[in-house]
Design a protein around this motif. Structure first.
Motif, PDB file in Angstrom:
ATOM      1  N   SER A   1      -6.594   1.377  19.354  1.00 46.00           N
ATOM      2  CA  SER A   1      -5.690   1.139  20.491  1.00 46.00           C
ATOM      3  C   SER A   1      -4.243   1.395  20.100  1.00 46.00           C
TER       4      SER A   1
ATOM      5  N   ASP B   1      -9.534 -15.423  23.419  1.00 43.71           N
ATOM      6  CA  ASP B   1      -8.359 -14.735  23.940  1.00 43.71           C
ATOM      7  C   ASP B   1      -8.529 -13.231  23.767  1.00 43.71           C
ATOM      8  N   VAL B   2      -9.061 -12.597  24.806  1.00 40.29           N
ATOM      9  CA  VAL B   2      -9.332 -11.165  24.752  1.00 40.29           C
ATOM     10  C   VAL B   2      -8.034 -10.363  24.686  1.00 40.29           C
ATOM     11  N   LYS B   3      -7.000 -10.786  25.418  1.00 38.01           N
ATOM     12  CA  LYS B   3      -5.749 -10.017  25.458  1.00 38.01           C
ATOM     13  C   LYS B   3      -5.088  -9.953  24.086  1.00 38.01           C
ATOM     14  N   GLU B   4      -5.246 -11.019  23.293  1.00 35.96           N
ATOM     15  CA  GLU B   4      -4.649 -11.034  21.959  1.00 35.96           C
ATOM     16  C   GLU B   4      -5.472 -10.241  20.954  1.00 35.96           C
ATOM     17  N   ASN B   5      -6.698  -9.879  21.336  1.00 36.78           N
ATOM     18  CA  ASN B   5      -7.597  -9.162  20.421  1.00 36.78           C
ATOM     19  C   ASN B   5      -8.249  -7.999  21.154  1.00 36.78           C
ATOM     20  N   PRO B   6      -7.456  -6.999  21.576  1.00 38.65           N
ATOM     21  CA  PRO B   6      -8.004  -5.929  22.417  1.00 38.65           C
ATOM     22  C   PRO B   6      -9.012  -5.043  21.699  1.00 38.65           C
ATOM     23  N   ASP B   7      -8.988  -5.017  20.378  1.00 42.63           N
ATOM     24  CA  ASP B   7      -9.911  -4.147  19.648  1.00 42.63           C
ATOM     25  C   ASP B   7     -11.174  -4.866  19.206  1.00 42.63           C
TER      26      ASP B   7
ATOM     27  N   ARG C   1     -14.648  -6.845  20.131  1.00 44.29           N
ATOM     28  CA  ARG C   1     -15.621  -7.041  21.196  1.00 44.29           C
ATOM     29  C   ARG C   1     -16.494  -8.265  20.890  1.00 44.29           C
TER      30      ARG C   1
ATOM     31  N   GLU D   1     -19.255  -5.392  28.183  1.00 43.04           N
ATOM     32  CA  GLU D   1     -18.659  -4.581  27.128  1.00 43.04           C
ATOM     33  C   GLU D   1     -19.712  -4.283  26.069  1.00 43.04           C
TER      34      GLU D   1
END
Length: 940
Positions: free
Chosen positions: A695, A831-837, A839, A877
């Motif tokens: 990303s 917290d998905v936004k803090e860990n975008p890479d 899954r 995902e």
């Protein structure tokens, strides 16, 4: 001699005279016969079952008095004393309730489900016979807390409490004690190697961590299927289903499903059985043309990559191609200024052009059962085979064609112990990767270098000489480059398809090969007959993997990969009577597991259950679990087009070797100058030691600012751990049966994937520069396309938690109609936004509601059942693709009629009666409706 003959004759007469025969008939409390009821002499394994009319005959060498126990699932058992020979019995069994049913899975010992220390779901003979689903396995979806992700018509994946893809390695499936996961994939293929419907005795499901008793793979749930023993269930039974599948994309197609079971007790010492099942139909067509990368692109866009369009994954920057053409003297100097710096993808093929969607399942099993002392000591040999065709979706979409799975087990057991060993072996047959089929049919016709060269040259000519707009120039370029392309339905296309799908080299073909094996042994001993103060069990297991994909899945191109795991456990269970109305049942267990690749782990579990006034049970449990990284987490080495999957076993990345060169345009001329060579060979180690998050590389590509780059350097994988707390209640309040539970799971070292890119030169710390400049080498590598994308297998330091609850209420209404409803809540805390890479693959609806309504005897011999389920929308995902899954609303129904004179049940059923096609994952075919009629004979 005469004396001996007289003695022998007398002995023979005594033996003959000692034969005791009992006859009888068994009814339910409405007066209807109960076929398949068990009649067993108390204290022995000698027994029989009632026939389709409820009649039975039992002969024994015991002389009265003795007792027999008459039982049937869902009814209250009776013990009857036999006082004379030729005694005739008429037995009426009262219907019980769900709380009286017996389960084994929760504690590895028989106990009422009412007293189980943890949540357990049961799907018994009554539920199997009356399910509104097309088969018993699909019927499991109506249990609370259970999701079934539909991969294809013949491959379903069970999910409990979240964190699942179709490769659900967090869930274990045992068939008569055998883990029927495919060795190469490390997860079960639904019921493809499971049971035929007429041989199923019971199905139990434990949601949540069960590692304390069942080891590393029982991390998020475990399914137990038990078959009928030929000593107890003899005779011939069969079923035939005929119907159609109906889907908007695939139309109406016939399907057939039939099976037969043959079992015979030759004596009190020996019995045998054979089962065979066959299903054939047309799979759910997958036709999505949405942008797989969620950029909002359509097929008219130049860098399109469709979900179910394959071959368009190959993409490159045409300005870089223009520079290469200038270097080769094909385009004039300065031509690159007329070519935009944009990515263009090759034209892909629809999935339906690359598969015939044939769904087929062929399975058989057989067993030899020996009781040398005519008691409960039994020796078994069981063999199972399965073959057929299905669709599997992992990192890509795969046509699993003519696969073959087999298992062979030897087991010795009695009521106190078992020791078993089995081997599981798979063979991929003619299976192939449909994504690489599309890619390499394109390359077989015209290699990438030529195609992109023609496209770029035509674009340059169209803008310079033809005066075309940008959009017109791209259309002209694609038309030029695609001239002569192999079209589906032509002999050229078919010849290329045949060539590619038989070639295991993913640079030119798509066949994947495998002949992996699992060797497993486990045993358990229950000291209940030797120790009085508590029930104590001890046990252990050993497993060895032999991975052999010939380099098409794993990094085993030179030789098979072997590794092993071992585990031991103990459990103590104690019941205490605290008062006349209150009982306490305590259970504690501890397991130790060790993989040769990792340190060992302890998995404790403690639970307590209070039984109050016989009708209420409150339970609480605390347990920990762990799971070792799977075979793919450890040893995969697979190019899936957009990235290379590289496992994280200590010695694995170095074995993943890839070639890059200027000649095939996987290395730029600038890169060749920096490296001082025209071709290089690299392994996967840099994915874990010199990589950026993908990303951040994309952000850098958009901004040109090296500050956007973020170092990844994924950690090597290690086992994942979970701590789980659960509270539950089971009880009867007036006429209502209530089963409720709530849980909280906290995960450490959560296993998941990261997508990274590795530059071919330069370090990701950006401390070395291009000679004579202040430009970091790694930045130059990214700018020139000299990098490789990888998917790594690692753990996160971030806390991953999940929690949820489920409740089911069931009762009888309107004079005997069965009515039940359940609700399930599941929530991911991450917290998905803090860990975008990173899954998590939670892939679970937050809310689910299910209901069923029916009656086995609406009027004489006629029954029906209706099942409805709704689930909330959720985000899916996986390594194949991400996206939103809409809410679903599904109604199934069946009516059935019993014809006693034919010993037959006829059923007319339909699934998804609302005819709203739906899907449970990005990339799969939409699930349509099934309409069928079935005829089942003598299924007691």
């Amino acid at each position: 001699m005469k004396t001996i003959l007289k003695l022998f004759t007398m002995l023979f007469c005594v033996v003959s005279f000692a034969q005791t025969t009992i006859k009888g008939e068994i009814f339910d409390n409405t007066g209807l016969p109960l076929p398949g009821a068990n009649v067993v002499i108390v204290g022995t394994s000698t027994g029989t079952v009632s026939d389709f009319d409820g009649n039975f005959t039992l002969t024994t060498d015991r002389t009265p008095p003795f007792s027999v126990r008459v039982s049937y699932a869902g009814f209250t058992a009776q013990t009857i004393e036999i006082t004379t020979n030729n005694q005739t019995l008429t037995v009426t069994l009262a219907e019980g309730n769900e709380l009286d049913e017996v389960v084994i899975s929760a504690s590895r010992t028989p106990e009422r489900i009412f007293e189980s220390p943890v949540t357990v779901e049961r799907f018994g003979l009554k539920e199997i016979k009356n399910t509104a689903s097309s088969d018993f396995y699909d019927g499991l979806e109506n249990l609370k807390g259970v999701d079934i992700n539909t991969n294809s018509l013949t491959f379903k994946s069970i999910n409990t409490r979240g964190f699942a893809t179709f490769a659900n390695t967090r869930f274990m499936q045992l068939v008569d004690g055998m883990d029927n996961s495919a060795p190469a994939l490390n997860f079960p293929l639904g019921n493809l190697l499971g049971m035929t419907e007429t041989d199923v005795l019971s199905v139990e499901l434990l949601p949540g961590a069960s590692s304390a008793l069942y080891g590393a793979n029982a991390f998020n749930g475990i399914l137990f299927m038990r078959s009928k023993n030929p000593f107890d269930h003899g005779g011939i039974s069969a079923y035939m289903k005929k119907g159609i599948t109906s889907q908007d994309a695939g139309g109406d197609n016939e399907y057939t499903d039939y099976g037969i079971r043959m079992a015979y007790k030759f004596s009190e010492k020996f019995a045998a059985k054979v089962n065979f099942g066959y299903l054939k139909g047309t799979d759910w067509n997958a036709i999505s043309e949405k942008d797989k990368l969620n950029r909002g692109l359509t097929r008219a866009d130049i860098d399109y990559d469709g979900v179910n369009v394959y071959g368009d994954e190959v993409s490159t920057n045409i300005r870089e191609v223009a520079v290469a053409l200038i270097d080769r003297g094909i385009l004039p100097a300065g031509a690159e200024m007329l070519v935009p710096s944009v990515n263009v993808s090759r034209t892909g093929y629809n999935e339906r052009d690359l598969t015939d969607y044939r769904a087929e399942s062929i399975k058989a099993d057989w067993g030899l059962y020996f009781r040398p002392w005519e008691n409960d000591f039994e020796i078994q040999y069981v063999g199972k085979v399965g073959s057929g065709n299905t669709i599997y979706q992992g990192a890509n979409r795969y046509n699993i064609k003519n696969f073959f799975l087999q298992q062979h087990k030897i087991e010795v057991k009695n009521k106190n112990f078992f020791v078993r060993g089995y081997v599981t072996e798979d063979n991929a047959g003619d299976s192939y990767d449909m994504v690489f089929t599309g890619i390499n049919i394109n390359r077989d016709w015209k290699d990438d270098k030529t195609w992109f060269g023609q496209y770029t040259g035509a674009y340059f000519q169209g803008t310079l000489l033809g005066g075309l707009t940008d959009s017109q120039a791209h259309d002209f370029a694609r038309q030029t480059a695609d001239t002569g392309r192999y079209l589906p339905g032509t002999p050229e296309f078919q010849n290329s398809f045949n060539k590619v799908t038989k070639d295991p080299d993913l640079r030119t073909g798509s066949l994947f090969q495998d002949n992996s094996k699992i060797y497993h042994a486990d045993g358990n001993y229950n000291f209940a007959d030797m120790i009085d103060f508590a029930e104590i069990q001890v046990g252990g297991s050993y497993r060895r993997y032999k991975l052999n994909s010939f380099g098409t899945i794993y990094t085993d191109i030179d030789a098979p990969i072997n590794y092993s795991e071992v585990g031991v456990y103990t459990q103590l269970q104690k019941s205490l009577e605290l008062s006349e109305n209150v009982k306490l049942k305590l259970t504690g267990s501890l397991r130790y597991d060790k993989s040769e690749l990792f340190d060992g782990f302890f998995s404790p579990r403690v639970s307590g259950g209070f039984t109050i006034n016989e009708n209420h049970n409150i339970r609480a449990s605390f347990q920990t679990g762990f799971r070792n990284p799977t075979t793919q987490d450890l040893y995969i080495g697979l190019d899936v087009g957009r990235a290379i999957l590289v496992g994280a076993a200590p010695d694995n990345p170095e074995r993943d070797l890839r070639d890059y060169s200027v000649a095939d345009e996987t290395l730029s001329s600038f890169g060749a100058a920096i490296l001082g060579q025209q071709a290089i060979t690299r392994n996967g180690r840099d994915a874990y030691s010199n990589s950026f998050f993908a990303s951040s590389a994309q952000a850098f590509g958009n901004s040109g600012n090296p500050a956007d780059l973020e170092i990844a350097n994924s950690e090597m994988v290690k086992p994942e751990q979970v701590t789980s707390v659960e509270l539950g209640y089971r009880g009867k309040i007036n006429d209502f049966i209530i089963d409720a539970s709530a849980y909280y799971n906290a995960y450490n070292d959560f296993l998941a994937n990261e997508t990274v890119v590795t530059p071919f030169y330069g370090n990701v710390s950006l401390t070395d520069n291009v000679p004579g400049t202040n430009i970091p080498l790694a930045v130059a590598a990214l700018a020139n396309g000299d990098y490789q994308a990888y998917q790594t297998y690692t753990n996160t330091d971030e806390k991953v938690n999940s929690y949820g609850a489920a409740i089911q209420v069931s009762t009888k209404v309107f004079d005997g109609f069965d009515l039940s409803a359940n609700y399930t809540y599941a929530k991911l805390d991450f917290d998905v936004k803090e860990n975008p890479d990173f899954r998590t693959n939670f892939n679970t609806p937050e809310h689910k509601v299910k209901m069923s309504f029916g009656k086995t005897q609406l009027f004489k011999n006629f029954g029906f059942n209706v099942a409805w389920r709704w689930s909330d929308n959720y985000f899916w995902e996986s390594s194949f693709g991400d996206g939103d899954i809409p809410s679903i609303n599904v109604l199934d129904a069946q009516i059935n009629y019993i014809v006693p004179s034919l010993k037959s049940t006829f059923k007319l059923g339909a699934t998804n009666l609302l005819q709203e096609d739906y899907f449970t994952a990005i990339g799969t075919g939409y699930v349509g409706s099934q309409y069928y009629i079935s005829w089942t004979i003598n299924n007691l």
